[in-house]
Motif scaffolding. Structure first.
Motif, PDB file in Angstrom:
ATOM      1  N   LEU A   5      54.209  -3.066  -6.474  1.00 31.04           N
ATOM      2  CA  LEU A   5      55.350  -3.589  -7.273  1.00 31.04           C
ATOM      3  C   LEU A   5      54.822  -4.035  -8.798  1.00 31.04           C
ATOM      4  CD1 LEU A   5      58.087  -4.761  -7.672  1.00 31.04           C
ATOM      5  CD2 LEU A   5      56.899  -6.901  -6.541  1.00 31.04           C
ATOM      6  N   HIS A   6      53.529  -4.717  -8.380  1.00 35.42           N
ATOM      7  CA  HIS A   6      52.700  -5.544 -10.023  1.00 35.42           C
ATOM      8  C   HIS A   6      52.430  -4.071 -10.774  1.00 35.42           C
ATOM      9  CE1 HIS A   6      53.793 -10.010  -9.580  1.00 35.42           C
ATOM     10  NE2 HIS A   6      54.094  -9.069  -7.886  1.00 35.42           N
ATOM     11  N   SER A   7      51.732  -2.849  -9.797  1.00 36.35           N
ATOM     12  CA  SER A   7      51.167  -2.022 -10.670  1.00 36.35           C
ATOM     13  C   SER A   7      52.482  -1.883 -11.564  1.00 36.35           C
ATOM     14  CB  SER A   7      50.444  -0.808  -9.549  1.00 36.35           C
ATOM     15  OG  SER A   7      51.977  -0.796  -9.116  1.00 36.35           O
ATOM     16  N   PHE A   8      53.366  -1.898 -11.313  1.00 37.09           N
ATOM     17  CA  PHE A   8      54.431  -1.167 -12.219  1.00 37.09           C
ATOM     18  C   PHE A   8      54.412  -1.581 -13.821  1.00 37.09           C
ATOM     19  CE2 PHE A   8      56.029   1.694  -8.288  1.00 37.09           C
ATOM     20  CZ  PHE A   8      55.851   2.018  -9.719  1.00 37.09           C
ATOM     21  N   TYR A   9      53.830  -3.234 -13.548  1.00 38.20           N
ATOM     22  CA  TYR A   9      54.031  -3.792 -14.684  1.00 38.20           C
ATOM     23  C   TYR A   9      53.530  -3.340 -15.947  1.00 38.20           C
ATOM     24  CZ  TYR A   9      53.727  -7.530 -17.865  1.00 38.20           C
ATOM     25  OH  TYR A   9      53.645  -8.451 -20.059  1.00 38.20           O
ATOM     26  N   CYS A  10      52.120  -3.024 -15.347  1.00 38.53           N
ATOM     27  CA  CYS A  10      51.006  -2.510 -15.889  1.00 38.53           C
ATOM     28  C   CYS A  10      51.128  -0.951 -16.358  1.00 38.53           C
ATOM     29  CB  CYS A  10      50.023  -2.519 -15.121  1.00 38.53           C
ATOM     30  SG  CYS A  10      49.206  -3.852 -14.087  1.00 38.53           S
ATOM     31  N   TRP A  11      51.830  -0.564 -15.518  1.00 30.57           N
ATOM     32  CA  TRP A  11      52.299   1.413 -15.921  1.00 30.57           C
ATOM     33  C   TRP A  11      53.693   0.481 -16.938  1.00 30.57           C
ATOM     34  CZ3 TRP A  11      48.711   2.977 -14.907  1.00 30.57           C
ATOM     35  CH2 TRP A  11      47.788   2.856 -13.408  1.00 30.57           C
ATOM     36  N   GLY A  12      54.179   0.117 -17.170  1.00 28.62           N
ATOM     37  CA  GLY A  12      54.783  -0.110 -18.206  1.00 28.62           C
ATOM     38  C   GLY A  12      54.688  -0.512 -19.352  1.00 28.62           C
ATOM     39  N   HIS A  13      53.543  -1.696 -19.510  1.00 26.89           N
ATOM     40  CA  HIS A  13      52.730  -1.625 -20.654  1.00 26.89           C
ATOM     41  C   HIS A  13      52.346  -0.162 -21.031  1.00 26.89           C
ATOM     42  CE1 HIS A  13      49.261  -4.839 -22.393  1.00 26.89           C
ATOM     43  NE2 HIS A  13      50.489  -3.499 -23.286  1.00 26.89           N
ATOM     44  N   VAL A  14      51.929   0.159 -20.663  1.00 28.97           N
ATOM     45  CA  VAL A  14      51.131   0.941 -20.866  1.00 28.97           C
ATOM     46  C   VAL A  14      52.266   2.287 -21.764  1.00 28.97           C
ATOM     47  CG1 VAL A  14      50.184   3.640 -20.344  1.00 28.97           C
ATOM     48  CG2 VAL A  14      49.043   1.382 -19.895  1.00 28.97           C
ATOM     49  N   GLY A  15      52.924   2.621 -20.728  1.00 28.68           N
ATOM     50  CA  GLY A  15      54.321   3.354 -21.469  1.00 28.68           C
ATOM     51  C   GLY A  15      55.222   2.911 -23.317  1.00 28.68           C
ATOM     52  N   VAL A  16      54.923   1.603 -22.996  1.00 31.09           N
ATOM     53  CA  VAL A  16      55.625   1.419 -23.844  1.00 31.09           C
ATOM     54  C   VAL A  16      55.154   1.511 -25.264  1.00 31.09           C
ATOM     55  CG1 VAL A  16      56.235  -1.014 -25.362  1.00 31.09           C
ATOM     56  CG2 VAL A  16      57.387  -0.933 -23.014  1.00 31.09           C
ATOM     57  N   VAL A  17      53.713   1.153 -24.871  1.00 27.46           N
ATOM     58  CA  VAL A  17      52.743   1.241 -26.250  1.00 27.46           C
ATOM     59  C   VAL A  17      52.746   2.704 -26.450  1.00 27.46           C
ATOM     60  CG1 VAL A  17      50.609   0.569 -27.481  1.00 27.46           C
ATOM     61  CG2 VAL A  17      51.618  -1.143 -25.723  1.00 27.46           C
TER      62      VAL A  17
ATOM     63  N   ASP B 144      43.597  -0.690 -30.123  1.00 26.02           N
ATOM     64  CA  ASP B 144      44.889  -1.111 -29.371  1.00 26.02           C
ATOM     65  C   ASP B 144      44.657  -0.060 -28.000  1.00 26.02           C
ATOM     66  OD1 ASP B 144      45.718  -2.929 -30.912  1.00 26.02           O
ATOM     67  OD2 ASP B 144      47.122  -1.834 -31.896  1.00 26.02           O
ATOM     68  N   LEU B 145      44.713   1.190 -28.414  1.00 25.39           N
ATOM     69  CA  LEU B 145      44.109   2.716 -27.584  1.00 25.39           C
ATOM     70  C   LEU B 145      42.909   2.138 -26.563  1.00 25.39           C
ATOM     71  CD1 LEU B 145      45.877   5.462 -28.990  1.00 25.39           C
ATOM     72  CD2 LEU B 145      47.029   4.636 -27.659  1.00 25.39           C
ATOM     73  N   ALA B 146      41.809   1.791 -27.125  1.00 25.54           N
ATOM     74  CA  ALA B 146      40.514   1.766 -26.839  1.00 25.54           C
ATOM     75  C   ALA B 146      40.476   0.108 -26.040  1.00 25.54           C
ATOM     76  CB  ALA B 146      39.664   1.986 -26.999  1.00 25.54           C
ATOM     77  N   GLY B 147      40.970  -0.583 -26.424  1.00 23.88           N
ATOM     78  CA  GLY B 147      41.190  -1.667 -25.634  1.00 23.88           C
ATOM     79  C   GLY B 147      42.249  -1.924 -24.619  1.00 23.88           C
ATOM     80  N   PRO B 148      43.547  -2.413 -25.318  1.00 25.52           N
ATOM     81  CA  PRO B 148      44.403  -2.803 -23.832  1.00 25.52           C
ATOM     82  C   PRO B 148      44.767  -1.948 -23.479  1.00 25.52           C
ATOM     83  CG  PRO B 148      44.637  -4.124 -26.374  1.00 25.52           C
ATOM     84  CD  PRO B 148      43.406  -2.969 -26.310  1.00 25.52           C
ATOM     85  N   MET B 149      45.084  -0.971 -24.188  1.00 22.56           N
ATOM     86  CA  MET B 149      45.820  -0.017 -23.074  1.00 22.56           C
ATOM     87  C   MET B 149      44.308   0.520 -22.202  1.00 22.56           C
ATOM     88  SD  MET B 149      48.224   1.917 -24.133  1.00 22.56           S
ATOM     89  CE  MET B 149      48.282   3.446 -23.605  1.00 22.56           C
ATOM     90  N   ALA B 150      43.320   0.896 -22.685  1.00 22.05           N
ATOM     91  CA  ALA B 150      42.617   0.965 -20.780  1.00 22.05           C
ATOM     92  C   ALA B 150      42.336  -0.315 -19.932  1.00 22.05           C
ATOM     93  CB  ALA B 150      41.198   1.242 -21.930  1.00 22.05           C
ATOM     94  N   PHE B 151      42.840  -1.424 -20.804  1.00 27.52           N
ATOM     95  CA  PHE B 151      42.215  -2.675 -19.571  1.00 27.52           C
ATOM     96  C   PHE B 151      44.017  -1.865 -19.073  1.00 27.52           C
ATOM     97  CE2 PHE B 151      44.039  -6.898 -18.177  1.00 27.52           C
ATOM     98  CZ  PHE B 151      42.563  -7.989 -18.484  1.00 27.52           C
ATOM     99  N   ALA B 152      44.419  -2.253 -19.033  1.00 30.03           N
ATOM    100  CA  ALA B 152      46.195  -2.086 -18.574  1.00 30.03           C
ATOM    101  C   ALA B 152      46.434  -1.159 -17.423  1.00 30.03           C
ATOM    102  CB  ALA B 152      47.362  -1.667 -19.450  1.00 30.03           C
ATOM    103  N   ILE B 153      45.161   0.279 -17.609  1.00 27.60           N
ATOM    104  CA  ILE B 153      45.700   1.583 -17.106  1.00 27.60           C
ATOM    105  C   ILE B 153      44.483   1.496 -15.789  1.00 27.60           C
ATOM    106  CG2 ILE B 153      44.585   3.808 -16.962  1.00 27.60           C
ATOM    107  CD1 ILE B 153      45.454   4.274 -19.704  1.00 27.60           C
ATOM    108  N   LEU B 154      43.792   0.977 -16.566  1.00 23.95           N
ATOM    109  CA  LEU B 154      42.816   0.210 -14.739  1.00 23.95           C
ATOM    110  C   LEU B 154      43.690  -1.035 -14.235  1.00 23.95           C
ATOM    111  CD1 LEU B 154      38.925   0.349 -16.527  1.00 23.95           C
ATOM    112  CD2 LEU B 154      39.776   2.494 -14.892  1.00 23.95           C
ATOM    113  N   MET B 155      43.506  -1.919 -14.660  1.00 24.86           N
ATOM    114  CA  MET B 155      44.532  -3.437 -14.017  1.00 24.86           C
ATOM    115  C   MET B 155      45.532  -2.382 -13.077  1.00 24.86           C
ATOM    116  SD  MET B 155      46.212  -6.604 -14.975  1.00 24.86           S
ATOM    117  CE  MET B 155      47.481  -6.117 -15.687  1.00 24.86           C
TER     118      MET B 155
END
Length: 394
Positions: free
Chosen positions: A140-152, A249-260
């Protein structure tokens, strides 16, 4: 799992995507707001604080009225407010004499919706008759991460193709998702956590339990461990690698969110073969190692790699603590989940704040700031060990 509960599960997954939209879309518009409406940067920054304060207030107040009006009505209201806030962004700043006031009103509306979603979705999912609660919660909580990645990603691509000036079209498009989820939750079966004749605990009863305070500490440290690095990852990428803001933004927060998200997805798939306590313990140790890598690595690329590793390490910490709370405190119900959400949000604020404050004391040296924030995963590991001992006594 009952086939009917697939609708509930899908609605819950989509709910976290909605929360990712309301939390992460508007910050991508800050520069545009500043230029188009002639709003100062200090006022723009205040929007983040307003969003955070509103969600904290909702965490504190929601338990009482959610139990009175029910989960279904509450979650539908949450999605109505989320959609309304996004839609109002497209016309309130122009309609009102002060554009900033229009933005603030819109932020308050969707922040109330986002705060309610955070409090509601986890207990709704926990109440579903799933075979493995910990797996379901992590997925369930992984979908917040995928949502974050998708939004960006989608927002960045849209702006490249259509231009930032057409942001209102995208805001309306994002608003379609919470509207769609209103209909899902209207039809999906929803059970309460207290359906087995167990009366939900009151705050006074929760406060009397030692394990509750340990869980609160763990939840605060989980949020702080995550956000202390996530909030500064883009700056690390820009400063360390000398790249543009977009690439940072792609190399930092995006990589973080994808791996989370990957960490949560892996536990969501293979959690039945893993022990949650051990998985959390190893994750916290990896988190501590990643903090040391970020802070002490002599090469900037290694520091950035540490940020990415940190994303993977913190993935299980938030949903794992939620799951442990449901197991350790029977009958905690909505009040328990609201208090845990409150502690998590406090951590999400205090982690970056500590890192930033210490950094500023050392000539804006983020490496020292992150090193100071290592106290959060250390305290989380301590809390995890204490939770085992306290639960073993009962």
């Amino acid at each position: 799992m009952d086939t009917n509960y697939k609708k509930t599960t899908i609605a819950c997954f989509t709910g976290y995507i909605v929360q990712a939209i309301v939390n992460n879309f508007v910050p991508l518009l800050f520069v545009m707001f500043q230029k188009s409406y002639n709003i100062s940067l200090s006022k723009i920054t205040a929007l983040i604080t307003i969003n955070f304060i509103i969600q904290l207030v909702i965490d504190m107040l929601s338990a009482g009225f959610i139990d009175k009006i029910g989960y279904r009505a509450s979650v539908i209201i949450a999605h109505i407010l989320s959609a309304a806030g996004l839609v109002s962004l497209t016309f309130l700043p122009v309609l009102l004499p002060d554009a900033f006031l229009g933005i603030i009103i819109s932020v308050i509306i969707y922040a109330i919706g986002g705060g309610l979603i955070e409090v509601l979705i986890s207990p709704i999912m926990e109440a579903c008759p799933t075979d493995n609660k910990e797996k379901a919660m992590s997925l369930l909580h992984s979908f917040y991460c995928w949502g974050h990645v998708g939004v960006v990603l989608i927002t960045t691509v849209f702006f490249e193709i259509a231009g930032v000036g057409n942001w209102k079209i995208l805001a309306l498009a994002w608003a379609v998702i919470p509207v769609y989820n209103i209909f899902l939750f209207a039809k999906a079966p929803i059970f309460s956590l207290n359906t087995e004749g167990v009366q939900g605990l009151e705050l006074k009863q929760l406060f009397s339990k030692k394990i509750f305070w340990i869980l609160m500490l763990m939840m605060m440290c989980a949020g702080a461990s995550e956000q202390a690095v996530s909030q500064w990852a883009s700056t690390f990428a820009e400063q360390g690698l000398g790249v543009s803001k977009t690439f940072g933004d792609l190399a930092g927060p995006m990589a973080f969110a994808i791996l989370m998200g990957t960490s949560r997805l892996l536990y969501g798939k293979y959690g039945h073969k893993l022990d949650l306590d051990r998985f959390m313990e190893y994750s916290i140790i990896l988190c501590i190692i990643s903090y040391l890598c970020i802070s002490l690595a002599p090469v900037p690329v290694l520091s950035l790699a540490g940020c990415a590793i940190c994303g993977f390490s913190v993935g299980i910490l938030w949903p794992g603590t939620f799951s442990k709370g449901a197991v350790y405190i029977k009958g905690g119900g909505t009040v328990l989940f609201a208090m845990l959400a409150l502690a998590g949000d406090l951590g999400c604020s205090s982690g970056p704040a500590l890192a930033g404050a210490v950094s500023s004391c050392f000539n804006n040296n983020l490496h020292i700031g992150i090193l100071a924030a290592i106290i959060f995963p250390v305290l989380l590991l301590t809390g995890l060990i204490l939770s085992r001992k306290v639960s073993a006594l009962h």
